[in-house]
Scaffold this active site. Structure first.
Site, mmCIF file in Angstrom:
data_model
loop_
_atom_site.group_PDB
_atom_site.id
_atom_site.type_symbol
_atom_site.label_atom_id
_atom_site.label_comp_id
_atom_site.label_asym_id
_atom_site.label_seq_id
_atom_site.Cartn_x
_atom_site.Cartn_y
_atom_site.Cartn_z
ATOM 1 C CG ASN A 1 -3.259 -4.200 -6.371
ATOM 2 O OD1 ASN A 1 -2.836 -4.156 -7.514
ATOM 3 N ND2 ASN A 1 -3.744 -3.154 -5.747
ATOM 4 C CG ASP A 2 -5.880 -8.334 -2.274
ATOM 5 O OD1 ASP A 2 -4.855 -8.712 -1.670
ATOM 6 O OD2 ASP A 2 -6.577 -7.388 -1.890
ATOM 7 C CD GLU B 1 -10.172 -7.649 -3.536
ATOM 8 O OE1 GLU B 1 -9.131 -7.031 -3.752
ATOM 9 O OE2 GLU B 1 -11.022 -7.275 -2.717
ATOM 10 N NE ARG C 1 -1.496 -5.912 -1.887
ATOM 11 C CZ ARG C 1 -2.649 -5.285 -2.049
ATOM 12 N NH1 ARG C 1 -3.792 -5.955 -2.019
ATOM 13 N NH2 ARG C 1 -2.679 -3.995 -2.272
ATOM 14 N NE ARG D 1 -11.640 -1.457 -1.173
ATOM 15 C CZ ARG D 1 -10.373 -1.771 -1.417
ATOM 16 N NH1 ARG D 1 -10.078 -2.581 -2.426
ATOM 17 N NH2 ARG D 1 -9.399 -1.267 -0.691
ATOM 18 C CB CYS E 1 -10.056 -0.653 -9.244
ATOM 19 S SG CYS E 1 -10.432 -2.018 -8.140
ATOM 20 C CG HIS F 1 -2.135 -0.966 0.813
ATOM 21 N ND1 HIS F 1 -2.184 -2.250 1.292
ATOM 22 C CD2 HIS F 1 -3.183 -0.841 -0.028
ATOM 23 C CE1 HIS F 1 -3.238 -2.862 0.778
ATOM 24 N NE2 HIS F 1 -3.864 -2.036 -0.020
ATOM 25 N NE ARG G 1 -6.510 0.558 -2.246
ATOM 26 C CZ ARG G 1 -5.923 0.809 -3.415
ATOM 27 N NH1 ARG G 1 -5.743 2.039 -3.824
ATOM 28 N NH2 ARG G 1 -5.502 -0.181 -4.182
HETATM 29 C C1 PEP Z 1 -6.633 -4.923 -5.292
HETATM 30 O O1 PEP Z 1 -6.514 -5.850 -4.507
HETATM 31 O O2 PEP Z 1 -6.237 -4.957 -6.482
HETATM 32 C C2 PEP Z 1 -7.257 -3.657 -4.851
HETATM 33 C C3 PEP Z 1 -7.518 -2.698 -5.689
HETATM 34 O O3 PEP Z 1 -7.492 -3.532 -3.518
HETATM 35 P P1 PEP Z 1 -6.361 -3.168 -2.430
HETATM 36 O O4 PEP Z 1 -5.090 -2.874 -3.167
HETATM 37 O O5 PEP Z 1 -6.868 -2.006 -1.668
HETATM 38 O O6 PEP Z 1 -6.280 -4.414 -1.630
HETATM 39 MG MG MG Z 2 -7.637 -5.817 -2.623
#
Ligand code: PEP
Ligand code: MG
Length: 764
Positions: free
Chosen positions: A635-636, A612, A646, A514, A683, A371, A478
């Protein structure tokens, strides 16, 4: 032998520099194995221009001719030592001279030795050197001794790496000209760009193991610094005791606080630290040694409970260390161009820095999908992540260059290297300026396909950059971020106020809020969750479905905030089963009813599910049939599909959203969306990656949401491709079996269109 091993590792980590560390290893291992010789060969590193030029240099020995240290170098193809390094494998021989790879080295004094054991020193897959023990007699070292040296080598690897980095940095601290090579360390790409700045070090990750010895003359000053650090920690514990009593903390915690307060109020620990200072050591090193001695006493106790208290002592030591560090930092004067450096940096660290001066971020932990990196991209600030080899405390106030494309940090570059980085930084600034001109242009392919360009935000302060780059809506808010920076759950009105500002700023455009996505690496200080496996635990939608009161408050706040604007989209994170979506939809319907009763007729919001986790990919049809839209969180999705954390820099080189499995999953979700006339957006950070954006375009995705800093870059990419070309590239990419083949394909495609400056430093 285990004790001996632990002792050697501790002593090595205390060594003043690399030379001292290596000498100590040679001496201690020779004696522990009752061997005639112990030598350490270190692989010459980046200073060798080509990998093929790597040589092993004798850097320490006990038993051979010390005058040859630094003068004996072996190519990797040479001798038994070369073979150990080349094959990354131990060799244990009764008589080395009979082995086909044996090479006799003159002047080193090896003639009389027969028994030979060579063990590679490996750090994260990289061979750093070879530890060699030799015996005068014909002797094969025992299995126990093999294990001893192998274990020692694994533990030494990171100490060695760190010592090497520290040593090099110390040299660059000398007068210019004496050494013309700069110190550099490589981590992972975090946020693109190249900048020069002054390092501001946040010391949270600084721990006792990283403290280096330093002789001091002004003993009284060190004692005074220690005294105020101890007093500050003592007061903290007094306060913690009061806070915990209020929150009816456990008896055990109370006893622990009392014990700490007693220890800090005088007695053997404080006296021990003072003694080490009086012997001429600086306060942090004196603290390190006294804590090690105290912890050792507990470690030797037969009672398991008391043995575990050793860790409490170390934690206490680290707490004092943070205070010492803050004391020695003195009052903070922010430099003009700040490069924030630290371990475990968070949004709150960034918040302490004057944003207009922040030009770069360097984190010793994390990866490009942490993050923190996402935050850096939102701010448009270059970032290098997982740069674990940096001796951080030595960076304070030094000039550094951050190359966010490569995750590279260079300290005090000189001469031609400096000029080269200056050129790159200049070109980067030009590129940013050119891209700004695209602000009001649409993201339109050359054959007329329009892509909606949305931003991801976390705080209301992110909205200003979103407007500057010409975002066409918010694709991901977020909402956990405003929860994270508060001291308690924000109430309905407070939340409504925050959401209203986002919805109003982008009135007439879609705003995707979200619902709370905490858990995993997004903790709430006032709602602690302790789990062995937080990423597979109580995260996102799972948590709020178990706490409908939190969920409903948030939903009601969102609906109230959207009254009259009708641009609200609600997005549900971490959906892994149809039941979770059904339950969420039921809560949303309940909230719509309640708020309608209160404030009159309300337009129902559009609702989407995040894709995700793998199960959501396989159930994409079922989810799409129930939703207005799907939003892919790459990402997830990458983390869970590849089973790669990650945030873990150790495995970060394996984490790749361009993995064929991830691309196949995204393509399948797109197909499911099309079957149900359900829009699919992306996203996750892949949307803001120039290579990823081309492939997503090829999949027919026409809604991308990304960090504000990435938006102009991706707009430029889309305007330079046609949809047909993107589809053709996707077809070819889907034939590849490895991420690196896909990267090569897209690198070429971007370079061919003059877009290479988006994926590497420099414009041309
Ligand atoms: C993701 O997981 O791609 C996402 C956009 O959510 P976050 O990065 O906040 O977990
Ligand atoms: Mg995520």
């Amino acid at each position: 032998m285990l004790d001996e091993l632990r002792q050697i590792v501790t002593e090595v980590s205390k060594s003043a520099d690399l030379r001292a560390a290596l000498d100590l290893i040679a001496r201690r291992v020779q004696s522990a194995l009752d061997a005639s010789v112990c030598s350490v060969y270190v692989l010459s590193d980046e200073s060798a221009p080509e990998a093929g030029d790597h040589v092993l240099v004798l850097q320490a020995t006990e038993g051979l001719n010390k005058a040859m240290i630094g003068h004996v170098s072996l190519a990797l193809e040479e001798g038994l030592v070369g073979q150990v390094a080349r094959r990354a494998e131990l060799i244990n021989l009764e008589d080395a001279s009979r082995h086909s790879a044996f090479k006799f080295v003159t002047d080193i004094g090896e003639e009389p030795y027969h028994g030979f054991m060579g063990v590679p020193i490996i750090h994260r897959g990289e061979v750093l050197g070879v530890l060699v023990v030799q015996a005068r007699e014909r002797r094969r070292f025992s299995e126990d001794q093999e294990s001893f040296v192998v274990t020692l080598a694994t533990q030494l690897a990171s100490a060695l790496r760190h010592a090497r980095a520290s040593g090099e940095l110390m040299r660059t601290g000398n007068e210019p000209g004496e050494f013309d090579s700069a110190f550099s360390a490589r981590g992972l790409p975090g946020s693109p760009g190249v900048v020069f700045g002054t390092a501001v070090v946040v010391a949270d990750g600084y721990s006792l193991e990283l403290v280096e010895s330093r002789e001091v003359d002004d003993i009284d000053h060190e004692l005074a610094v220690l005294d105020s650090a101890i007093e500050a920690v003592r007061q903290e514990f007094e306060q913690l005791k009061i806070d915990f009593a209020r929150a009816s903390g456990s008896e055990e915690e109370n006893l622990l606080f009392d014990a700490f307060i007693r220890m800090l109020s005088g007695g053997s620990l404080v006296e021990g630290i003072e003694q080490h200072i009086r012997a001429g050591n600086c306060a942090p090193a004196a603290l390190r040694d006294a804590i090690a001695e105290h912890a050792a006493v507990f470690e030797q106790m037969s009672d398991a409970y008391l043995r575990e208290r050793a860790q409490d002592i170390r934690d206490l030591g680290n707490r004092i260390l943070q205070k010492l560090h803050a004391e020695s930092a003195g009052p903070c004067e922010w430099p003009e161009q700040i490069v924030l450096v630290g371990a475990d940096l968070s949004a709150s660290h960034l918040a302490e820095v004057p944003t207009e001066r922040l030009v770069g971020i360097v984190s010793s932990t994390g990866s490009g999908s942490s993050h923190l990196a996402i935050l850096a991209r939102a701010l448009g600030v270059p970032a290098a992540m997982g740069v674990s080899d940096l001796p951080m405390t030595r960076l304070r106030n030094k000039e550094v260059v951050v190359d966010g494309y490569r995750g590279l940090v260079v300290v005090r570059p000189r001469g031609s290297l400096r000029e080269e980085f200056m050129r790159l930084a200049r070109e980067e600034a030009e590129l940013t300026e050119e891209l700004a001109a695209l602000r009001d242009e649409p993201a339109l392919t050359s054959d007329g396909v329009r892509v909606a360009m949305h931003v991801n935000i976390g705080l209301l302060s992110d909205m200003a950059p979103s407007l500057t780059v010409g975002a066409e809506g918010i694709g991901l808010y977020r909402t956990e971020v405003p929860f994270q920076i508060r001291k308690q759950f924000p109430g309905e009105d407070e939340q409504a106020h925050i959401y209203r500002e986002a919805l109003e700023t982008f009135a007439g455009k879609p705003v995707v809020l979200r619902t709370l996505d905490v858990g995993g690496d997004k903790p709430l200080s006032y709602f602690p969750i302790r789990e062995d496996n937080p990423f597979l635990g109580w995260r996102g939608i799972r948590l709020v479905l178990d706490h409908p009161e939190i969920f409903l408050t948030q939903l009601r706040a969102m609906l109230k905030a959207a009254a009259g604007l009708n641009n609200l989209h609600i997005l549900l994170p971490m959906i892994s089963a149809v039941d979770e979506l059904d339950q969420s939809l039921a809560y949303i319907a309940q909230a719509v009813d309640e708020v309608s009763d209160e404030i009159g007729d309300l337009q129902a919001p559009k609702v989407g599910a995040m894709i995700e986790v793998p199960s959501a990919v396989y159930q994409a049809d079922a989810l799409a049939s129930r939703c207005d839209f799907l939003s892919i969180g790459t990402n997830d999705l990458t983390q869970y599909l590849l089973a790669i954390d990650r945030n873990n820099e150790r495995v970060a080189s394996r984490y790749d959203a361009l993995h064929p499995a991830v691309l196949t999953a995204i393509r399948d979700v797109c197909a499911a969306g099309a079957r149900h006339d359900c829009q699919v957006a992306v996203c996750g950070e892949l949307a803001g990656d120039p290579m990823g954006a081309v492939l997503l375009l090829g999949m027919g995705i026409n809604s991308l949401s990304m960090s504000a800093g990435s938006l102009p870059r991706i707009k430029w990419v889309i305007r330079c491709f046609s949809y047909t070309e993107a589809r053709e590239l996707l077809e070819r990419a889907m034939q590849c079996e490895r991420p690196r083949e896909i990267r090569a394909l897209l690198t070429q495609a971007l370079e061919d269109r003059g877009l290479g400056g988006l994926i590497r430093a420099g414009r041309y």
